[in-house]
Design an enzyme around this catalytic site. Structure first.
Site, mmCIF file in Angstrom:
data_model
loop_
_atom_site.group_PDB
_atom_site.id
_atom_site.type_symbol
_atom_site.label_atom_id
_atom_site.label_comp_id
_atom_site.label_asym_id
_atom_site.label_seq_id
_atom_site.Cartn_x
_atom_site.Cartn_y
_atom_site.Cartn_z
ATOM 1 N N ASP A 143 0.850 -1.198 0.000
ATOM 2 C CA ASP A 143 0.000 0.000 0.000
ATOM 3 C C ASP A 143 0.882 1.244 0.000
ATOM 4 O O ASP A 143 1.634 1.467 0.943
ATOM 5 C CB ASP A 143 -0.893 -0.043 1.247
ATOM 6 C CG ASP A 143 -1.698 1.227 1.427
ATOM 7 O OD1 ASP A 143 -1.889 1.960 0.431
ATOM 8 O OD2 ASP A 143 -2.147 1.475 2.563
ATOM 9 N N ASN A 164 -0.203 4.529 -0.220
ATOM 10 C CA ASN A 164 -0.759 5.809 0.248
ATOM 11 C C ASN A 164 -1.484 5.715 1.589
ATOM 12 O O ASN A 164 -2.231 6.612 1.965
ATOM 13 C CB ASN A 164 -1.692 6.401 -0.813
ATOM 14 C CG ASN A 164 -2.882 5.487 -1.095
ATOM 15 O OD1 ASN A 164 -2.924 4.359 -0.589
ATOM 16 N ND2 ASN A 164 -3.823 5.961 -1.872
ATOM 17 N N ASP A 172 -4.008 3.993 2.734
ATOM 18 C CA ASP A 172 -5.451 3.768 2.916
ATOM 19 C C ASP A 172 -5.749 2.316 3.305
ATOM 20 O O ASP A 172 -6.906 1.916 3.401
ATOM 21 C CB ASP A 172 -6.241 4.175 1.664
ATOM 22 C CG ASP A 172 -5.931 3.300 0.457
ATOM 23 O OD1 ASP A 172 -5.027 2.424 0.562
ATOM 24 O OD2 ASP A 172 -6.579 3.477 -0.591
ATOM 25 N N ASP A 182 -1.847 -1.205 -3.844
ATOM 26 C CA ASP A 182 -2.141 -0.458 -5.070
ATOM 27 C C ASP A 182 -0.991 -0.581 -6.071
ATOM 28 O O ASP A 182 0.037 -1.191 -5.775
ATOM 29 C CB ASP A 182 -2.430 1.014 -4.732
ATOM 30 C CG ASP A 182 -1.401 1.567 -3.755
ATOM 31 O OD1 ASP A 182 -0.197 1.456 -4.057
ATOM 32 O OD2 ASP A 182 -1.796 2.070 -2.669
ATOM 33 N N ASP A 214 -5.590 -10.126 -15.453
ATOM 34 C CA ASP A 214 -6.633 -11.117 -15.187
ATOM 35 C C ASP A 214 -7.882 -10.698 -15.957
ATOM 36 O O ASP A 214 -8.432 -9.623 -15.715
ATOM 37 C CB ASP A 214 -6.915 -11.111 -13.677
ATOM 38 C CG ASP A 214 -7.387 -12.448 -13.155
ATOM 39 O OD1 ASP A 214 -8.162 -13.112 -13.875
ATOM 40 O OD2 ASP A 214 -6.998 -12.824 -12.040
ATOM 41 N N ASP A 225 -7.236 -18.029 -4.131
ATOM 42 C CA ASP A 225 -8.439 -18.762 -3.724
ATOM 43 C C ASP A 225 -8.106 -19.943 -2.819
ATOM 44 O O ASP A 225 -9.018 -20.631 -2.346
ATOM 45 C CB ASP A 225 -9.167 -19.312 -4.959
ATOM 46 C CG ASP A 225 -9.706 -18.224 -5.865
ATOM 47 O OD1 ASP A 225 -10.060 -17.140 -5.364
ATOM 48 O OD2 ASP A 225 -9.770 -18.463 -7.093
HETATM 49 C C1 GLC Z 1 -12.241 -17.380 -10.050
HETATM 50 C C2 GLC Z 1 -11.394 -16.460 -9.225
HETATM 51 C C3 GLC Z 1 -12.092 -16.185 -7.943
HETATM 52 C C4 GLC Z 1 -13.402 -15.515 -8.254
HETATM 53 C C5 GLC Z 1 -14.239 -16.340 -9.248
HETATM 54 C C6 GLC Z 1 -15.339 -15.519 -9.838
HETATM 55 O O1 GLC Z 1 -12.401 -18.621 -9.471
HETATM 56 O O2 GLC Z 1 -10.121 -17.005 -9.059
HETATM 57 O O3 GLC Z 1 -11.331 -15.412 -7.060
HETATM 58 O O4 GLC Z 1 -14.149 -15.331 -7.083
HETATM 59 O O5 GLC Z 1 -13.464 -16.784 -10.329
HETATM 60 O O6 GLC Z 1 -14.848 -14.552 -10.716
HETATM 61 CA CA CA Z 2 -3.522 2.189 -1.230
#
Ligand code: GLC
Ligand code: CA
Length: 544
Positions: free
Chosen positions: A27, A29, A31, A35, A104, A322
């Site tokens: 982080d 800044n 908060d 970031d 992603d 996850d």
């Molecule tokens: C994938 C991601 C997970 C997310 C899910 C819905 O499994 O890795 O973090 O909650 O998709 O997008």
């Molecule tokens: Ca931040």
């Protein structure tokens, strides 16, 4: 002449990829939320580790119902993480550190706050209506009994259109309708725009769920999935030298060969989860805990290694945002924390495929055991509520959450022993793991014997010896209840990896180990004899 390049000589076959969960990394800044500037400030650290690319969990604009996996604008950055200019700066600065940035892509669903959905729910004739998956019905009479991954029904009623929309995840994550060619075109344009900004590739969120057919209760692996993927790849990825990795919970080795076909027609590789799902009761949920069947684990790895060899490409991982921390899960996060973290690293990094390291894994970061009010993850919160309603014992629910909650992976990165582990000057969005005084990056970069240095060495070895990339896998001692041992062999080199997966000393019993083999790496200081393997001992040898 066919000018399309194949996957045989791609950079990502020799690469190691590092996953950052931006909220929890650094982080800048105060908060309390990590970031993009925070990431930029840690590029020296990443370069020292030696990784080739960083996969960033989503940083696009999002109401953060599912920590960014609910995107409301695919072409802008969430102000919580910074701006588009920060993103451009990150891509350029990372390049100077020889690091590519992988984004992603969440293409199965958007946020309900995305402009498309805001329009789509206005009326059935709206041009965006068909970007989502709708079914007629009467309020209170669901189209069918399908359930969402995060609990509750997969259908949500919208009075304005007198229809239900389909959502595989939360109600704020409406599923996109891939049958609509106009939607697909918008997605390709968006991806090409990011390619133009210089990103190095993409991780494709739950990609095997895009071709859903809810009327037939099909979520994963719908009939049109590979048709969509080939079109997507042709219209976008194939135009640049990118790495692409699809998240595919339902992948088998046969399907993985399609996804990662060396002809480059779909993706570079997929994340498959067969090994990851072994410690749960078969047919139940991940929360229903079962001991790890070790022989099965070896069989699963061996099968993926063997079947994809020359016909596809594996991704190698123990962890992501996850999953619980591997050292707490299948290692020992108490007296053998460092040894077992290194053993798991050596075991995985000797395999064929592209290794992924999840932030903090290179330090041997561990799970947490918080009280319920300290958890933030939507999946964990929903699970708790559901199981309380169903009458489960609270202590059983907490046991499952401590073992499997996604927040285990999401606690802030442990940089040093100062306040909040050096993650933030403010109040972190999720509590820091109390063990940061002992486990942190500052300690470990200074200690040549640390888990960090073990990972660093493994990354270097992969660059140095071709056998890591092209060696053919053979499992040894398949029936041994303690040892995970294998070789990797190419025309001129052979690797031998032998790991004691448990906490008691056992005889080695490998005839392959002889004086002609040179020790490349191990997790005990005096690993010069093969007689016995101590708790979690791991050794990697080479013969040339
Ligand atoms: C994938 C991601 C997970 C997310 C899910 C819905 O499994 O890795 O973090 O909650 O998709 O997008
Ligand atoms: Ca931040």
């Amino acid at each position: 002449m066919d000018k399309r390049s194949t996957n045989n000589e791609k950079w990502w076959k020799r690469a190691v990829i590092y996953q950052i969960y931006p909220r929890s990394f650094a982080d800048s800044n105060g908060d309390g939320i990590g970031d993009l500037q925070g990431i930029i400030s840690k590029l020296d650290y990443l370069e020292e580790l030696g990784i080739d690319a960083v996969w960033l969990s989503p940083v696009c604009k999002s109401p953060q119902d599912d920590n960014g996996y609910d995107i409301s604008d695919y072409q802008d950055i969430d102000p919580m993480f910074g701006s588009l200019a920060d993103m451009e700066q990150l891509i350029q600065e990372a390049k100077k550190h020889h690091i590519r940035i992988i984004l992603d892509l969440v293409l199965n669903h958007s946020s309900d706050e995305h402009f498309w959905f805001q329009e789509a729910k206005k009326d059935r004739d709206n041009p965006y209506h068909d970007y989502y998956v709708w079914r007629d019905g009467k309020e209170g009479e669901l189209p069918n009994g399908m359930r969402a991954v995060f609990g509750g029904a997969a259908w949500e009623w919208v009075p304005e259109v007198q229809q239900y929309y389909f959502h595989q995840f939360s109600v704020k994550q409406p599923d996109l309708n891939w049958e609509n060619p106009k939607l697909r075109r918008e997605i390709y344009d968006m991806i090409n725009w990011w390619v133009g900004k210089g990103v190095g590739g993409f991780r494709l969120d739950v990609i095997d769920q895009i071709a859903k057919e809810p009327d037939r209760q099909i979520t994963n692996n719908g009939p049109r999935l590979h048709e969509y993927l080939r079109e997507l790849s042709r219209e976008t990825f194939q135009k640049a030298d990118l790495v692409t990795v699809g998240e595919a919970w339902g992948a088998t080795t046969e399907l993985a060969k399609l996804y990662s076909n060396p002809d480059n027609s779909e993706l570079s590789m997929v994340f498959q989860f067969e090994h990851i799902c072994l410690d749960q009761i078969a047919g139940k949920e991940k929360w229903d805990l079962a001991p790890l069947p070790f022989l099965k684990l070896k069989e699963v790895f061996a099968r993926w290694q063997t079947q994809l060899c020359g016909k596809g490409w594996n991704s190698l991982f123990w962890n992501n945002h996850d999953l619980p921390r591997i050292v707490s899960r299948w290692g020992n996060d108490k007296e053998y924390r460092a040894e077992s973290a290194k053993m798991l690293a050596i075991l995985l990094h000797g395999l064929q495929g592209t290794p992924y390291i999840y932030q903090g894994e290179e330090l041997g970061m561990t799970n947490v055991q918080y009280e319920m009010e300290d958890y933030k993850d939507i999946e964990t919160l929903n699970l708790y509520r559901e199981r309380v309603e169903k009458g489960y014992e609270k202590s059983d629910i907490m046991r499952s959450i401590h073992a499997k909650s996604r927040d285990n992976a999401r606690t802030p990165m442990q940089w040093n022993d100062s306040k909040n582990a050096g993650f933030s000057d403010g109040e972190p969005w999720l509590k820091v793991n109390p063990n940061y005084m002992e486990i942190n990056a500052a300690n470990q970069t200074a200690d040549a014997d640390s888990v960090f240095h073990c990972y660093k060495k493994l990354i270097q070895l992969r660059k140095e010896y071709a056998v890591f990339t092209d060696g053919v896998f053979e499992l040894l001692l398949a029936e041994d209840e303690n040892l995970f041992a294998y070789t990797r062999t190419n025309a001129s080199q052979q690797l031998l990896v032998v790991c004691n997966f448990y906490g008691k000393t056992v005889p080695c019993g490998l005839k392959q180990a002889d004086a002609s083999m040179r020790l490349l790496i191990s997790n005990y200081k005096d690993a010069d004899q093969m007689m016995n393997l101590r708790p979690y001992e791991a050794r990697m040898y080479i013969k040339e």
